[in-house]
Structure formats: C-alpha cells, structure tokens
Design an enzyme around this catalytic site. Structure first.
Site, PDB file in Angstrom:
ATOM      1  N   CYS A 231       0.811  -1.224   0.000  1.00 20.12           N
ATOM      2  CA  CYS A 231       0.000   0.000   0.000  1.00 20.12           C
ATOM      3  C   CYS A 231       0.838   1.264   0.000  1.00 20.12           C
ATOM      4  O   CYS A 231       0.291   2.376  -0.046  1.00 20.12           O
ATOM      5  CB  CYS A 231      -0.933  -0.020   1.200  1.00 20.12           C
ATOM      6  SG  CYS A 231      -1.891  -1.553   1.296  1.00 20.12           S
ATOM      7  N   HIS A 371      -2.436   8.248   5.890  1.00 16.73           N
ATOM      8  CA  HIS A 371      -2.690   6.887   5.412  1.00 16.73           C
ATOM      9  C   HIS A 371      -4.035   6.418   5.979  1.00 16.73           C
ATOM     10  O   HIS A 371      -4.866   5.900   5.245  1.00 16.73           O
ATOM     11  CB  HIS A 371      -1.562   5.970   5.842  1.00 16.73           C
ATOM     12  CG  HIS A 371      -1.631   4.596   5.274  1.00 16.73           C
ATOM     13  ND1 HIS A 371      -1.678   4.344   3.921  1.00 16.73           N
ATOM     14  CD2 HIS A 371      -1.678   3.372   5.869  1.00 16.73           C
ATOM     15  CE1 HIS A 371      -1.737   3.040   3.703  1.00 16.73           C
ATOM     16  NE2 HIS A 371      -1.752   2.428   4.875  1.00 16.73           N
ATOM     17  N   GLU A 382       0.222   6.034  13.307  1.00 17.50           N
ATOM     18  CA  GLU A 382       0.489   7.180  12.425  1.00 17.50           C
ATOM     19  C   GLU A 382       0.335   8.491  13.187  1.00 17.50           C
ATOM     20  O   GLU A 382       1.140   9.412  13.032  1.00 17.50           O
ATOM     21  CB  GLU A 382      -0.455   7.148  11.229  1.00 17.50           C
ATOM     22  CG  GLU A 382      -0.202   8.272  10.235  1.00 17.50           C
ATOM     23  CD  GLU A 382      -1.084   8.186   9.005  1.00 17.50           C
ATOM     24  OE1 GLU A 382      -0.799   8.913   8.032  1.00 17.50           O
ATOM     25  OE2 GLU A 382      -2.046   7.394   9.003  1.00 17.50           O
ATOM     26  N   LYS A 402      -9.476   7.752   2.603  1.00 13.85           N
ATOM     27  CA  LYS A 402     -10.006   6.388   2.581  1.00 13.85           C
ATOM     28  C   LYS A 402     -11.362   6.268   3.279  1.00 13.85           C
ATOM     29  O   LYS A 402     -12.061   5.277   3.086  1.00 13.85           O
ATOM     30  CB  LYS A 402      -8.998   5.431   3.218  1.00 13.85           C
ATOM     31  CG  LYS A 402      -7.690   5.298   2.455  1.00 13.85           C
ATOM     32  CD  LYS A 402      -6.731   4.335   3.146  1.00 13.85           C
ATOM     33  CE  LYS A 402      -5.397   4.232   2.421  1.00 13.85           C
ATOM     34  NZ  LYS A 402      -4.580   5.451   2.588  1.00 13.85           N
ATOM     35  N   HIS A 407      -9.662   1.675   0.786  1.00 14.00           N
ATOM     36  CA  HIS A 407      -8.205   1.577   0.682  1.00 14.00           C
ATOM     37  C   HIS A 407      -7.844   0.970  -0.665  1.00 14.00           C
ATOM     38  O   HIS A 407      -8.034  -0.227  -0.890  1.00 14.00           O
ATOM     39  CB  HIS A 407      -7.674   0.718   1.828  1.00 14.00           C
ATOM     40  CG  HIS A 407      -6.192   0.700   1.946  1.00 14.00           C
ATOM     41  ND1 HIS A 407      -5.358   1.303   1.032  1.00 14.00           N
ATOM     42  CD2 HIS A 407      -5.379   0.146   2.893  1.00 14.00           C
ATOM     43  CE1 HIS A 407      -4.104   1.120   1.401  1.00 14.00           C
ATOM     44  NE2 HIS A 407      -4.099   0.421   2.533  1.00 14.00           N
ATOM     45  N   PHE A 466       2.074  -3.304   3.990  1.00  7.36           N
ATOM     46  CA  PHE A 466       2.487  -4.570   4.591  1.00  7.36           C
ATOM     47  C   PHE A 466       3.987  -4.778   4.328  1.00  7.36           C
ATOM     48  O   PHE A 466       4.482  -4.495   3.234  1.00  7.36           O
ATOM     49  CB  PHE A 466       1.706  -5.734   3.968  1.00  7.36           C
ATOM     50  CG  PHE A 466       0.322  -5.934   4.548  1.00  7.36           C
ATOM     51  CD1 PHE A 466      -0.203  -5.076   5.492  1.00  7.36           C
ATOM     52  CD2 PHE A 466      -0.469  -7.003   4.126  1.00  7.36           C
ATOM     53  CE1 PHE A 466      -1.478  -5.273   6.027  1.00  7.36           C
ATOM     54  CE2 PHE A 466      -1.741  -7.207   4.652  1.00  7.36           C
ATOM     55  CZ  PHE A 466      -2.241  -6.343   5.597  1.00  7.36           C
TER      56      PHE A 466
END
Length: 480
Positions: A231, A371, A382, A402, A407, A466
């Site tokens: 991502c 994010h 975050e 998002k 996402h 990831f």
C-alpha cells in the site's frame, strides 16, 4: 557544517521527550540503541555516558535549480466517483461515501460483502475494444488514468510524437498486479489442465505490465518499470520518478499507482488477514479513521497518475503548472509483516527524511493527507508519528481520503496525491467522514464530516504498506 555528539545507552524505556521542536527516534545498533533527536536545523543531539564528536551537514534548503525542481503538470484518475479529477474531488468535498455492496461477484457467503468497488467503468476512447476484453482491470485502470493525465498535461499523442520520447518515462506501480488474471489462470489449471491457461496469463499478471502497456501505447521510451511495496507503492513511485528527473535521466515521468483487487481472491485474502471491517449493514459507515468504533479497513480499487516534469522542461513548452513536488522519503519499520510499530518510529523517521529532502521545516507543513486506513493499530501509530515530528499542531489539519473511497492498496497513494494537489489548488480540504466518536488522543483537526477552507502551505501525503514499508511525499503551491 555543525559539530554534534553521538552516544550510546541501553534501551530501557520509550523515547524521551524531544527538545527544541525536534523529532525523537531510536536508532538500533545490534542489541544497543541510540536515542536521536532531529532538529529543524538538521543538527542531531544524543544523550549517553560515552560520546564522540562528529560533523553533520545542515538540512538542505529547498531546490532552486529549474532542471531539478519537479512540478506537476497533469493528473488522471479512475475512482469510485468516476474518471474525472474535478468530479472525484467534488465528491470528496461533499463527504460522499463510495463504499457499496459488492456486485462484481457473488459475495453472499463472504463475511465481508462490501468494498470501494468501481461501477460502470468504461475505457472507450482510451483502449481498443479487442485489447480491452483481454485486459485485467488493473491495467485498464492504469491505461485510462495514465492517458487522461497525459491529456491533462497537454501531452496528447500528436504532441508526444513531436517530442524526444526517450526522455519521457513511465513508473506506475501496483501492490498485487493482475490478480483476476492470475486467479482465473490458477482456476483453469486446476479444473481443466495447463493447456487451458490463457497465453496472457503471465503477461497480464505481473506487476510491471501497467507501465509497459502505457509506454507501448504512447511510444514513451524513457525509464520504465514498476515498484511493488504493497500500500506504499504509489508514493515509492513518486519518489523514484522525481529522482530520475533530478538526476537528468528524464524530463517527464508518468507516475502513480493502480490496483484492482475487488475480486474473490482479494477480498477473501484480506478477510483471512482479519484486516477488513465487517460492517455489512452499514457499508458507507465502515471506513472511519481514528473513530473509536472502527473495526478494520475497506478494500478499494482504482488508479491515480501524475505527470511529473522538470520545471525547466515545463516552462520551455509552456505547460500549465498545477503544483510542485518538493521531496519524499522511504523507510522500513523492520518490525512485523502486517502490524505497524506502536511507537511510530519507522513512520516518524520517514516524515523527518521527507522534510529534509524537501528542504522544509516542520513548522511549514500545515496539512497531512494521512494513510488512515481505519485499523485499530495503524491509525494511532500514524498519529503518534505525526506528533513526534510536529510539536505545534494548532494550525495543522489532517484528513483521511479512505473514509470515502476505501483503501486502494497500491493505488492509494496516487489517489491521495491527487486529493492533496486539489486541496492546494482549491483551498478546500475534504472531510474525514464517520467521525462520530474520536479517539481521545486525537487532538489534531481531522476535518470531521464537513469540508473546511484551508490555505495549504506545504502538504505531506503518507502511505504505508504490509512489510513495514513507509513512504511520504511533500507538495506545495507552485511559485516561480
């Protein structure tokens, strides 16, 4: 040059409070750790029993060479709100949710039955019908977004043919690639044998094919490859593309991310990871960054592509300059396959490195496109990282795209970069929707539920993936 001290101590607690508006982080050296505070001036301070003096270079100033300044001259999008950049951002400003029940396949037996799925997608005028029937959606999205970005930059095919196309590159990444093609190929192998596998199985599965097909269609012969960092992909691509321009290897880069994982394998795989929200009765309320009632992210799809160009080249051809890319950075958590570090160390170091590359101080940043996936651990990690770097957040605003589109995985950074740039050019920030019950530690304005007017000075866009991949890029209004 400044002289600083560096020292070592045993790691026995969390980071000390940084001083002088610095961002604190631990640097690991075997089983020992160094606690380092980064200051806006670029100097570094450490504390320990044993120290030695070293020299460090102050943080660089903002780039002034027109051949190395990187500007944005075009944007292209494929999204749940259609394929027009202005419509895409208008829907975001309205706070409209694009999360719907899945109808691409029968999801009735799945524990998650909704997504940020693109409906009624059309590639008419961008891909010939024969090719379109064969292509995985991942590459269809890429081709449409890429060609729309070129047209937006006044780089249609007739104009491209008059230019030195060896100086124009393509770098559109994907976290997964042609997942539907791959799934169908494996199914054919198991059910009917290898002779029934389509000859397009490998070419339309591999992640580099978006950049390759876009170059084949347009004749662009500059740097061409893909990056796949889950991502974080699109921001990695922006960072790499800008460096090609700064090194003089290209004048223009067509760059972004694309993804099409709303299929049985993609949805089923993320269900198995226990990463998705299961709010099936209220899909439009499922993506809720920083809200105490969040229960996972919502899978989405699409493509976001920018035209990045040297200021020198853009000026000479009379291009319309939309915004400026200031810099970026990439780091790794080196912690866990899927979970972020709770202390946000990998993210905070990435933000600090991005600001250094951009030549800006933390005080200059007043907008963060986060994010913010709506996961329990990720949202707060975050937030912690942002607070480490930005000590005074009274004038800062952050939001989560998002919350409305889901996402987009490898495409997320591309879609969010466009949201950042539209915020810069319009003076309006889109809301983070579903902000009903914020986590108590969220004391930065998340633009809850309703858009806000805000003059953006410097914006940063965060993307994490990831594997612990972190990427941050910075944009600003263009000033000659």
């Amino acid at each position: 040059m400044t002289t600083i001290a560096t020292c070592s101590f045993r790691l026995i607690s969390t980071s000390k409070q940084s001083r002088n508006n610095g961002a604190s982080m631990h640097q690991y050296n075997g089983l020992r750790a160094i606690e380092t505070a980064f200051y806006p001036s670029g100097s570094i301070s450490t504390s320990a029993s044993k120290c030695r003096a070293i020299k460090a270079i102050s943080a660089p100033k903002r780039e002034t060479d027109p051949k190395k300044r990187v500007v944005i001259t075009g944007m292209g999008v494929v999204s749940v709100f259609g394929n027009d950049v202005d419509t895409f951002y208008d829907k975001l400003l309205e706070g409209q949710s694009g999360i719907t029940l899945i109808d691409k396949f029968d999801a009735s037996t799945f524990t998650v039955r909704f997504a940020g799925q693109i409906h009624n997608f059309s590639s008419d005028g961008y891909i010939d019908r024969k090719t379109d029937r064969r292509l995985d959606d991942c590459w269809r999205f890429c081709l449409v977004a890429g060609k729309k970005a070129l047209l937006h930059a006044n780089l249609g095919q007739e104009i491209l043919e008059t230019m030195d196309r060896t100086r124009i590159g393509v770098l559109v990444g994907s976290g997964i690639g042609g997942m539907t093609t791959f799934s169908n190929g494996v199914e054919a192998l198991i059910q009917k044998g290898f002779k029934k596998i389509t000859p397009f199985f490998i070419p339309y599965s591999i992640t580099n094919m978006g950049s390759a097909l876009l170059a084949i269609d347009t004749g662009l012969m500059g740097p061409n490859y893909s990056i796949s960092t889950a991502c974080a992909t699109a921001n990695y691509c922006f960072y790499a593309a800008a460096n090609h321009i700064r090194r003089g290897e290209a004048d223009i880069m067509v760059v972004g991310g694309t993804e099409a994982a709303v299929n049985p394998t993609g949805v089923g795989g993320f269900i198995a990871c226990r990463a998705l929200s299961q709010r099936n009765d209220e899909p439009h309320k499922a993506s809720r960054p920083w809200d105490q009632d969040r229960d996972g992210f919502v899978i989405g799809e699409g493509a976001g592509v920018l035209i990045m160009e040297s200021l020198d080249h853009a000026s000479k051809r009379g291009a319309n300059i939309i915004a400026e890319y200031l810099g970026g950075a990439i780091t790794c958590d080196a912690h866990h396959m899927t979970d972020p570090r709770k202390d946000g160390l990998g993210v905070s170091s990435c933000i600090a490195k991005c600001l250094e590359d951009a030549g800006v101080s933390p005080e200059e940043v007043n907008y963060v496109n986060c994010h913010a996936t709506s996961t329990l651990a990720g949202d707060l990690a975050e937030l912690n990282a942002i607070k480490k770097i930005f000590k005074n957040t009274s004038e800062m605003k952050m939001n989560g795209t998002k919350s409305m589109i889901g996402h987009g995985l490898g495409a997320a950074g591309g879609l969010e970069a466009i949201a950042c740039i539209k915020a810069i050019t319009t003076g309006w920030l889109h809301p983070t929707i579903n902000q009903d019950n914020l986590e108590p530690q969220v004391d930065i304005d998340t633009v809850p539920n309703v858009k806000k007017q805000h003059e953006v000075n410097v914006a940063i866009s965060n993307s994490f993936g990831f594997g612990g991949h972190n990427s941050v890029v910075a944009f600003t209004p263009f000033n000659p």
